[in-house]
Design a protein around this motif. Structure first.
Motif, mmCIF file in Angstrom:
data_model
loop_
_atom_site.group_PDB
_atom_site.id
_atom_site.type_symbol
_atom_site.label_atom_id
_atom_site.label_comp_id
_atom_site.label_asym_id
_atom_site.label_seq_id
_atom_site.Cartn_x
_atom_site.Cartn_y
_atom_site.Cartn_z
ATOM 1 N N GLY A 137 0.792 -1.230 0.000
ATOM 2 C CA GLY A 137 0.000 0.000 0.000
ATOM 3 C C GLY A 137 0.815 1.265 0.000
ATOM 4 O O GLY A 137 0.251 2.368 -0.022
ATOM 5 N N ALA A 138 2.145 1.171 0.012
ATOM 6 C CA ALA A 138 2.999 2.360 0.051
ATOM 7 C C ALA A 138 2.929 3.126 -1.265
ATOM 8 O O ALA A 138 2.862 2.533 -2.345
ATOM 9 C CB ALA A 138 4.444 1.961 0.340
ATOM 10 N N VAL A 139 2.975 4.454 -1.158
ATOM 11 C CA VAL A 139 2.994 5.336 -2.328
ATOM 12 C C VAL A 139 4.407 5.866 -2.496
ATOM 13 O O VAL A 139 4.928 6.554 -1.611
ATOM 14 C CB VAL A 139 2.013 6.510 -2.155
ATOM 15 N N VAL A 140 5.058 5.560 -3.620
ATOM 16 C CA VAL A 140 6.412 6.066 -3.841
ATOM 17 C C VAL A 140 6.346 7.483 -4.393
ATOM 18 O O VAL A 140 5.378 7.875 -5.040
ATOM 19 C CB VAL A 140 7.242 5.181 -4.785
ATOM 20 N N ALA A 141 7.409 8.244 -4.139
ATOM 21 C CA ALA A 141 7.444 9.628 -4.606
ATOM 22 C C ALA A 141 7.549 9.711 -6.118
ATOM 23 O O ALA A 141 7.002 10.630 -6.731
ATOM 24 C CB ALA A 141 8.608 10.369 -3.952
ATOM 25 N N ALA A 142 8.266 8.789 -6.736
ATOM 26 C CA ALA A 142 8.409 8.776 -8.195
ATOM 27 C C ALA A 142 8.855 7.394 -8.628
ATOM 28 O O ALA A 142 9.303 6.573 -7.811
ATOM 29 C CB ALA A 142 9.398 9.837 -8.671
ATOM 30 N N GLY A 143 8.792 7.156 -9.936
ATOM 31 C CA GLY A 143 9.133 5.836 -10.440
ATOM 32 C C GLY A 143 10.581 5.668 -10.826
ATOM 33 O O GLY A 143 10.968 4.579 -11.276
ATOM 34 N N THR A 144 11.406 6.696 -10.659
ATOM 35 C CA THR A 144 12.781 6.651 -11.151
ATOM 36 C C THR A 144 13.754 7.207 -10.123
ATOM 37 O O THR A 144 13.365 7.772 -9.100
ATOM 38 C CB THR A 144 12.926 7.474 -12.441
ATOM 39 N N THR A 145 15.023 7.059 -10.441
ATOM 40 C CA THR A 145 16.088 7.707 -9.690
ATOM 41 C C THR A 145 16.945 8.535 -10.628
ATOM 42 O O THR A 145 17.078 8.212 -11.821
ATOM 43 C CB THR A 145 16.985 6.686 -8.967
ATOM 44 N N SER A 146 17.492 9.629 -10.110
ATOM 45 C CA SER A 146 18.602 10.360 -10.714
ATOM 46 C C SER A 146 18.280 11.123 -11.982
ATOM 47 O O SER A 146 19.198 11.583 -12.667
ATOM 48 C CB SER A 146 19.783 9.413 -10.975
ATOM 49 N N LEU A 147 17.009 11.316 -12.309
ATOM 50 C CA LEU A 147 16.697 12.239 -13.394
ATOM 51 C C LEU A 147 16.876 13.653 -12.860
ATOM 52 O O LEU A 147 16.356 14.000 -11.800
ATOM 53 C CB LEU A 147 15.284 12.001 -13.914
ATOM 54 N N PRO A 148 17.610 14.498 -13.567
ATOM 55 C CA PRO A 148 18.158 15.715 -12.962
ATOM 56 C C PRO A 148 17.167 16.865 -12.844
ATOM 57 O O PRO A 148 16.320 17.078 -13.707
ATOM 58 C CB PRO A 148 19.293 16.085 -13.928
ATOM 59 N N GLU A 149 17.346 17.632 -11.760
ATOM 60 C CA GLU A 149 16.639 18.894 -11.600
ATOM 61 C C GLU A 149 17.318 20.005 -12.400
ATOM 62 O O GLU A 149 16.710 21.046 -12.648
ATOM 63 C CB GLU A 149 16.575 19.275 -10.119
ATOM 64 N N GLU A 150 18.559 19.776 -12.763
ATOM 65 C CA GLU A 150 19.321 20.697 -13.608
ATOM 66 C C GLU A 150 20.154 19.842 -14.559
ATOM 67 O O GLU A 150 20.949 19.014 -14.110
ATOM 68 C CB GLU A 150 20.235 21.590 -12.765
ATOM 69 N N ALA A 179 2.057 12.395 2.919
ATOM 70 C CA ALA A 179 0.974 11.553 3.433
ATOM 71 C C ALA A 179 -0.393 12.218 3.334
ATOM 72 O O ALA A 179 -1.338 11.641 2.775
ATOM 73 C CB ALA A 179 1.271 11.171 4.883
ATOM 74 N N GLY A 180 -0.525 13.418 3.887
ATOM 75 C CA GLY A 180 -1.824 14.079 3.861
ATOM 76 C C GLY A 180 -2.294 14.387 2.459
ATOM 77 O O GLY A 180 -3.482 14.256 2.135
ATOM 78 N N PHE A 181 -1.369 14.829 1.605
ATOM 79 C CA PHE A 181 -1.717 15.116 0.218
ATOM 80 C C PHE A 181 -2.275 13.864 -0.460
ATOM 81 O O PHE A 181 -3.299 13.904 -1.138
ATOM 82 C CB PHE A 181 -0.480 15.575 -0.565
ATOM 83 N N ALA A 182 -1.541 12.745 -0.308
ATOM 84 C CA ALA A 182 -1.931 11.507 -0.993
ATOM 85 C C ALA A 182 -3.238 10.953 -0.445
ATOM 86 O O ALA A 182 -4.121 10.530 -1.213
ATOM 87 C CB ALA A 182 -0.816 10.473 -0.858
ATOM 88 N N LEU A 183 -3.377 10.938 0.877
ATOM 89 C CA LEU A 183 -4.585 10.355 1.457
ATOM 90 C C LEU A 183 -5.815 11.183 1.094
ATOM 91 O O LEU A 183 -6.883 10.635 0.803
ATOM 92 C CB LEU A 183 -4.438 10.247 2.978
ATOM 93 N N ASN A 184 -5.677 12.512 1.101
ATOM 94 C CA ASN A 184 -6.784 13.372 0.693
ATOM 95 C C ASN A 184 -7.202 13.071 -0.737
ATOM 96 O O ASN A 184 -8.385 12.942 -1.051
ATOM 97 C CB ASN A 184 -6.388 14.837 0.820
ATOM 98 N N ALA A 185 -6.213 12.941 -1.633
ATOM 99 C CA ALA A 185 -6.513 12.665 -3.034
ATOM 100 C C ALA A 185 -7.215 11.322 -3.187
ATOM 101 O O ALA A 185 -8.223 11.205 -3.898
ATOM 102 C CB ALA A 185 -5.230 12.705 -3.858
ATOM 103 N N LEU A 186 -6.703 10.292 -2.513
ATOM 104 C CA LEU A 186 -7.265 8.952 -2.665
ATOM 105 C C LEU A 186 -8.684 8.868 -2.120
ATOM 106 O O LEU A 186 -9.604 8.377 -2.797
ATOM 107 C CB LEU A 186 -6.365 7.922 -1.978
ATOM 108 N N TYR A 237 -2.942 2.434 2.235
ATOM 109 C CA TYR A 237 -1.897 3.418 2.521
ATOM 110 C C TYR A 237 -1.940 3.840 3.989
ATOM 111 O O TYR A 237 -0.896 3.953 4.649
ATOM 112 C CB TYR A 237 -2.078 4.617 1.606
ATOM 113 N N ALA A 238 -3.146 4.052 4.524
ATOM 114 C CA ALA A 238 -3.274 4.428 5.928
ATOM 115 C C ALA A 238 -2.731 3.333 6.836
ATOM 116 O O ALA A 238 -2.034 3.607 7.827
ATOM 117 C CB ALA A 238 -4.736 4.725 6.263
ATOM 118 N N ARG A 239 -3.032 2.078 6.504
ATOM 119 C CA ARG A 239 -2.500 0.980 7.310
ATOM 120 C C ARG A 239 -0.976 0.930 7.222
ATOM 121 O O ARG A 239 -0.294 0.680 8.223
ATOM 122 C CB ARG A 239 -3.110 -0.357 6.846
ATOM 123 N N TRP A 240 -0.438 1.167 6.017
ATOM 124 C CA TRP A 240 1.016 1.180 5.864
ATOM 125 C C TRP A 240 1.633 2.289 6.717
ATOM 126 O O TRP A 240 2.660 2.070 7.378
ATOM 127 C CB TRP A 240 1.388 1.383 4.392
#
Length: 619
Positions: A245-258, A275-282, A294-297
């Motif tokens: 039930g975990a929500v990851v921040a993104a699907g990748t690593t190391s794609l650059p901000e610059e 957490a609050g953003f995701a749970l509210n959306a869901l 997600y809440a249980r996780w």
């Protein structure tokens, strides 16, 4: 068709997933990123981070132009349209969803529509960043890679041969013909050879289409940008690791901000700040099953590891992700280092406590007892905040210089105390109400004294600069959106955190570049802060401005509706890891706010900032 040694633009990427991991495909149907079995696993195909060493997985027409890439409506199934000199075709590609027990499958169905098209297969898998021993075995139409107990089997109607360590093949597809390919991932010990047919692949693709459309039909939303909201919800679903039930921040690593810089992070973990953003959306969209999981996780993971809370946790609830820098990889367009792991896990972030208590309040408002059962743990969180809110922290943006007294962090600490009081007063839970309310009042008084300058909030007690996270003070209900402090802060942020000659006026930086965060280089405009602007405008009563800002951000979505973490402010090009849950959640919550469906930010008893803000003499 793009050349294989040219990096695709991030906004041209498309994602497919099955609730375990996801793959990113480029505009030519080339697999650019794929982690087998788990979202946080070492990748098996990763040319997105190194064109030479990252392997290949490409099953597509050659000598053709891709004229369109789209998702089939309300699904995570991709459709590529091809036009060549001698014919026309299309490719449908997806991960089988729901997946079969113990097996993960990627599916390709290539159809000849007119004339003839030549199809090429090239597969060179490089598990474990290419460092794991990997054995390739070929058997006519099947290629099998085995590595550390894992088997990856590719099968289709084309005889495969070995060339420079890769499995290659090809043929000509005529109008009316279909070719089906399947990449099956599972245990090497339990993975016998198997065959497939175009009909079987077509059936599995249609079952996947139906499953996604059935799921999307259950979404509850009627408001602006409905199509973008549905796409963001599907993307968010792909970023949920279904086994836990975990929500990851993104699907990748190391794609650059610059581009070319070092701001390249591993985001395949779960941040409590989300957490609050995701749970509210869901919950607001009607994704009750996902919200409960997600809440249980959240309860299980934060309860096991105790206090202080970690900034981030693994998708299975683990901790300890030492940051490794893979300098021998080229990185996306020369952006190094490539990183695996994230050292931010051990920072103090006071906002996380507010996010978790807000999650519990959301559950109570909905009559959900999934988190109340762990109230003893949440009560300890409120006590911790009462004990530690006077300390500096690293803030929501995880600055890597010295901790500071960030105003957003203090406000979220207040949210933790206030929500704790509300849960005791309104829902009859036990707690140290007298102390919590006393500490909440003292903290609020300090914020309105030390966190205000020139009639608006400031970034930190020792920093008069602005920070886009200050928009959250109205979104979470620390102050009302029409409060003079909130309005003045909103206007100042729009003035000072916008970029001259930006792609559109809705794009915001997180904070002024001169403010610093302990790292060299610069970053782009941040996706979620720009959607926070939409919410803050709506809460300030400026609906037409909010809609205009939202329209501008919708126009910056990727080719198939995905968002990365950031935008180049002058061109609108995507930057950072993708797809980024934070940005998609921001879009959903902004739309929910305009549709009056959001569960966040309703001020509780004693929490309105208007009168108290006027009592203080800001300095």
């Amino acid at each position: 068709m793009s050349e294989p040694d040219v990096f695709p633009r991030l906004e041209a990427l498309a994602a497919i997933g099955d609730g375990r991991s996801l793959a990113l495909l480029g505009p030519d149907c080339r697999v650019e990123w794929f982690c087998p079995e788990r979202l946080d696993a070492a990748p098996a195909v990763w040319p997105l981070l190194d064109r030479g060493r990252g392997g290949h997985l490409h099953i597509a027409p050659v000598s053709c132009v891709c004229t369109a890439v789209t998702y089939l409506p309300s699904t995570a199934v991709l459709r590529y349209e091809w036009q060549g000199r001698l014919g026309r075709g299309r490719t449908s590609v997806a991960m089988l969803w729901p997946p079969r027990e113990g097996v993960q499958e990627l599916l390709w169905l290539i159809e000849g529509l007119e004339g003839q098209i030549d199809v090429e297969i090239r597969a060179d898998l490089q598990p474990g960043w290419g460092d794991q021993d990997c054995h390739l075995a070929l058997d006519r139409e099947m290629a099998t890679w085995t590595s550390q107990g894992l088997a990856l089997q590719l099968v289709g109607p084309v005889t495969l041969q070995e060339s420079d360590g890769a499995a290659v093949g090809g043929g000509t597809l005529s109008a009316g013909e279909q070719w089906g390919f399947r990449l099956r991932i599972g245990s090497a010990a339990q993975s016998p050879s198997y065959a497939t047919s175009a009909g079987e692949v077509a059936e599995d693709l249609q079952a996947t289409v139906q499953a996604w459309q059935d799921w999307a039909a259950g979404l509850r939303y009627d408001g602006p940008w409905r199509e973008a909201v549905i796409r963001s919800a599907i993307t968010l679903k792909m970023l949920i690791f279904e086994p836990t039930g975990a929500v990851v921040a993104a699907g990748t690593t190391s794609l650059p901000e610059e581009i070319g810089g070092i701001r390249n992070w591993d985001y395949r973990y779960t941040w409590l700040r989300d957490a609050g953003f995701a749970l509210n959306a869901l919950y607001s969209l009607g994704c009750t099953q996902e919200a409960r999981a997600y809440a249980r996780w959240l309860c299980r993971t934060t309860g096991v590891y105790g206090l202080p809370l970690r900034v981030l946790y693994g998708i299975d609830g683990g901790t300890d992700f030492p940051e490794q820098e893979l300098w021998d990889l080229t990185g996306y367009r020369g952006s190094r280092p490539v990183r695996a792991g994230n050292d931010a896990e051990n920072q103090l972030q006071l906002d996380s406590y507010g996010e978790l208590l807000d999650c519990l309040l959301i559950c109570e408002i909905l009559g959900e007892d999934v988190m109340r059962q762990e109230w003893a743990h949440f009560r300890r969180l409120v006590d911790f905040v009462a004990d530690h809110w006077r300390e500096p922290d690293s803030g929501i943006w995880e600055v890597r210089d010295d901790p500071r007294h960030f105003v957003h962090s203090k406000a979220m600490a207040w949210i933790a105390l206030d929500r704790g009081c509300c849960l005791v007063e309104t829902y009859g839970l036990d707690g140290d109400l007298g102390r919590w309310r006393s500490e909440a009042d003292a903290l609020r008084e300090e914020i309105l004294d030390r966190g205000v300058v020139d009639g608006r909030f400031r970034r930190a007690y020792d920093d008069d600069a602005l920070d886009a996270s200050l928009l959250m003070l109205s979104i979470t209900g620390f102050v009302d959106g029409t409060d003079p402090l909130a309005v003045a802060t909103l206007d100042a942020i729009r003035r000072d955190l916008s970029v001259n000659h930006a792609a559109n006026e809705a794009l915001l930086l997180r904070y002024p570049p001169a403010s610093g965060d302990g790292l060299p280089g610069r970053e782009g405009a941040f996706g979620i802060t720009s959607f926070w602007l939409v919410e803050a405008l709506a809460l300030a009563g400026r609906r037409s401005d909010a809609l205009a800002a939202g329209d501008a951000l919708i126009a910056l979505q990727g080719k198939v509706g995905l968002y990365a973490e950031e935008f180049d402010p002058t061109t609108g090009a995507h930057l950072g890891n993708t797809p980024q849950a934070f940005t998609h959640i921001g879009l959903i919550n902004a739309a929910l706010r305009l549709a009056n469906q959001s569960l966040r930010g309703t001020p509780t008893a004693g929490s309105s900032g208007t009168d108290r803000g006027q009592e203080q003499e800001p300095r």
